[in-house]
Scaffold this active site. Structure first.
Site, mmCIF file in Angstrom:
data_model
loop_
_atom_site.group_PDB
_atom_site.id
_atom_site.type_symbol
_atom_site.label_atom_id
_atom_site.label_comp_id
_atom_site.label_asym_id
_atom_site.label_seq_id
_atom_site.Cartn_x
_atom_site.Cartn_y
_atom_site.Cartn_z
ATOM 1 C CE LYS A 13 -2.275 -0.786 4.042
ATOM 2 N NZ LYS A 13 -1.251 -2.349 3.975
ATOM 3 N NE ARG A 88 -3.334 -1.379 10.916
ATOM 4 C CZ ARG A 88 -2.663 -1.228 10.527
ATOM 5 N NH1 ARG A 88 -2.836 0.021 9.548
ATOM 6 N NH2 ARG A 88 -1.853 -1.717 9.454
ATOM 7 N NE ARG A 122 7.139 -3.142 6.111
ATOM 8 C CZ ARG A 122 6.018 -2.658 5.812
ATOM 9 N NH1 ARG A 122 5.510 -2.513 4.762
ATOM 10 N NH2 ARG A 122 5.655 -3.190 7.215
ATOM 11 N NE ARG A 155 6.915 -0.743 9.930
ATOM 12 C CZ ARG A 155 5.608 -0.492 9.292
ATOM 13 N NH1 ARG A 155 5.873 0.170 8.075
ATOM 14 N NH2 ARG A 155 5.253 -0.742 10.454
ATOM 15 N NE ARG A 166 2.745 -5.105 11.399
ATOM 16 C CZ ARG A 166 3.586 -4.657 10.649
ATOM 17 N NH1 ARG A 166 4.904 -5.590 10.584
ATOM 18 N NH2 ARG A 166 3.493 -4.714 9.275
HETATM 19 P P1 ADP Z 1 2.079 -1.431 7.307
HETATM 20 O O1 ADP Z 1 2.122 -0.481 6.924
HETATM 21 O O2 ADP Z 1 2.589 -2.617 7.917
HETATM 22 O O3 ADP Z 1 0.812 -1.955 7.876
HETATM 23 P P2 ADP Z 1 1.342 0.693 9.352
HETATM 24 O O4 ADP Z 1 2.726 1.489 8.802
HETATM 25 O O5 ADP Z 1 0.259 1.215 8.642
HETATM 26 O O6 ADP Z 1 2.128 -0.737 8.982
HETATM 27 O O7 ADP Z 1 0.721 0.504 10.844
HETATM 28 C C1 ADP Z 1 2.064 0.345 11.834
HETATM 29 C C2 ADP Z 1 1.551 0.329 13.010
HETATM 30 O O8 ADP Z 1 0.575 1.212 13.483
HETATM 31 C C3 ADP Z 1 0.373 -0.639 13.209
HETATM 32 O O9 ADP Z 1 0.896 -2.342 13.362
HETATM 33 C C4 ADP Z 1 -0.347 -0.794 14.934
HETATM 34 O O10 ADP Z 1 -0.029 -0.812 15.997
HETATM 35 C C5 ADP Z 1 -0.618 1.184 14.432
HETATM 36 N N1 ADP Z 1 -1.459 1.431 13.774
HETATM 37 C C6 ADP Z 1 -1.599 2.210 11.801
HETATM 38 N N2 ADP Z 1 -2.756 2.083 11.677
HETATM 39 C C7 ADP Z 1 -3.562 2.509 12.537
HETATM 40 C C8 ADP Z 1 -5.059 2.407 13.184
HETATM 41 N N3 ADP Z 1 -5.635 3.090 11.703
HETATM 42 N N4 ADP Z 1 -5.572 1.698 13.913
HETATM 43 C C9 ADP Z 1 -4.621 1.575 15.357
HETATM 44 N N5 ADP Z 1 -3.492 1.326 15.310
HETATM 45 C C10 ADP Z 1 -2.920 1.427 13.704
HETATM 46 P P1 ADP Z 2 2.283 -1.696 3.383
HETATM 47 O O1 ADP Z 2 1.918 -0.201 3.467
HETATM 48 O O2 ADP Z 2 1.144 -2.556 2.638
HETATM 49 O O3 ADP Z 2 2.517 -2.581 4.524
HETATM 50 P P2 ADP Z 2 4.791 -2.235 1.620
HETATM 51 O O4 ADP Z 2 5.107 -0.959 0.429
HETATM 52 O O5 ADP Z 2 5.751 -0.956 2.901
HETATM 53 O O6 ADP Z 2 3.299 -2.430 2.038
HETATM 54 O O7 ADP Z 2 5.205 -3.034 1.718
HETATM 55 C C1 ADP Z 2 5.913 -4.338 1.614
HETATM 56 C C2 ADP Z 2 7.036 -4.277 1.108
HETATM 57 O O8 ADP Z 2 7.199 -4.902 0.005
HETATM 58 C C3 ADP Z 2 8.670 -3.210 0.814
HETATM 59 O O9 ADP Z 2 9.591 -4.466 1.641
HETATM 60 C C4 ADP Z 2 8.688 -3.212 -0.311
HETATM 61 O O10 ADP Z 2 9.827 -2.871 -0.959
HETATM 62 C C5 ADP Z 2 7.824 -4.021 -0.866
HETATM 63 N N1 ADP Z 2 6.862 -4.812 -2.183
HETATM 64 C C6 ADP Z 2 5.717 -3.751 -2.194
HETATM 65 N N2 ADP Z 2 5.067 -4.078 -3.812
HETATM 66 C C7 ADP Z 2 5.470 -4.920 -3.714
HETATM 67 C C8 ADP Z 2 5.819 -5.098 -5.282
HETATM 68 N N3 ADP Z 2 4.547 -5.213 -6.037
HETATM 69 N N4 ADP Z 2 5.895 -6.958 -5.142
HETATM 70 C C9 ADP Z 2 7.474 -7.368 -4.448
HETATM 71 N N5 ADP Z 2 7.981 -6.101 -3.587
HETATM 72 C C10 ADP Z 2 6.579 -5.287 -2.931
#
Ligand code: ADP
Ligand code: ADP
Length: 208
Positions: A13, A88, A122, A155, A166
């Site tokens: 995303k 979420r 990542r 992270r 998660r």
């Molecule tokens: P990822 O991109 O790996 O899904 P995020 O960066 O979106 O993770 O979120 C990291 C952490 O921040 C989550 O695991 C949670 O602890 C917190 N968080 C983010 N968005 C929300 C939300 N909408 N509600 C509650 N906690 C959140």
């Molecule tokens: P999210 O925001 O949904 O948690 P990220 O955009 O942070 O996901 O992507 C998670 C990991 O996967 C990162 O290390 C990113 O570089 C990698 N990634 C993202 N999109 C792709 C894809 N289409 N193919 C392979 N790796 C990807």
């Protein structure tokens, strides 16, 4: 264009939002990035949520909803926004519906095994939030940000134990939102398992 990016952690995303925000000329609002920047700056909110993020649990709805309410009231959100990582939970989605209308909710579809590979490799630049992957999107110089040369970090919640937690939280609390938004006719499903450039094409097609 007011849109929400929905999908499991690691679905890509944030990666796609970086291209989409330029293309659509709207801000990318990642609640995870907002929490991380509060933690880095040691604000009151940051201190409150630090251990929750590290464990992979969710920040309480009331705290998260107020943060988003304030953010989308800012002038740069006048013509739209990409909400990434919010809502979420169902209560968050209900609160969002009272704040604003939405044009689309994009469901990033990807098998769970694939997200584990993506999350465990990542790496990110702590100041800009730029996202890399050790295999799928490596930096030009190992361990360094392409633009600033800063050290990349893993992270704390991308360690194996927190990843599993998660994914459970996603399945229990966030996945039900797919049906919630399908019932409102807002869901656009895209295949997020292909390369980033292809995912971005699928996003553009699904939104026109
Ligand atoms: P990822 O991109 O790996 O899904 P995020 O960066 O979106 O993770 O979120 C990291 C952490 O921040 C989550 O695991 C949670 O602890 C917190 N968080 C983010 N968005 C929300 C939300 N909408 N509600 C509650 N906690 C959140
Ligand atoms: P999210 O925001 O949904 O948690 P990220 O955009 O942070 O996901 O992507 C998670 C990991 O996967 C990162 O290390 C990113 O570089 C990698 N990634 C993202 N999109 C792709 C894809 N289409 N193919 C392979 N790796 C990807």
């Amino acid at each position: 264009m007011r849109m929400v990016f929905l999908g499991p952690p690691g679905a890509g995303k944030g990666t796609i939002a970086a291209s989409a925000k330029e293309y659509y000329g709207i801000p990318h609002i990642s609640t995870g990035d907002l929490f991380r920047s509060n933690i880095k700056n040691e604000t009151e909110l940051g201190l409150q949520v630090k251990s929750i993020l590290a464990s992979g649990g969710l920040v309480p709805d009331s705290v998260t909803i107020e943060m988003v309410r304030n953010r989308i009231a800012e002038p740069d959100c006048k013509n739209g926004f990409i909400l990434d990582g919010f809502p979420r939970t169902i209560p968050q989605a209900d609160a969002l519906a009272e704040m604003t209308d939405l044009d689309a909710v994009v469901d990033f579809q990807i098998p769970k095994e694939e997200v584990v590979k993506r999350l465990s490799g990542r790496r990110m630049c702590p100041s800009s939030g730029r996202i890399y992957h050790v295999i799928f999107n490596p930096p030009k110089v190992d361990g360094k940000d392409d633009e600033t040369g800063e050290d990349l970090i893993q992270r704390p919640d991308d360690k194996e134990e927190a990843i599993m937690h998660r994914l459970e939280v996603y399945t229990e609390q966030t996945e039900p939102l797919i049906k919630y938004y399908r019932d409102k006719g807002l869901i656009k499903e895209i295949d997020a398992s292909v390369k980033p450039s292809e995912v971005f094409e699928l996003l553009k097609q699904s939104l026109c």
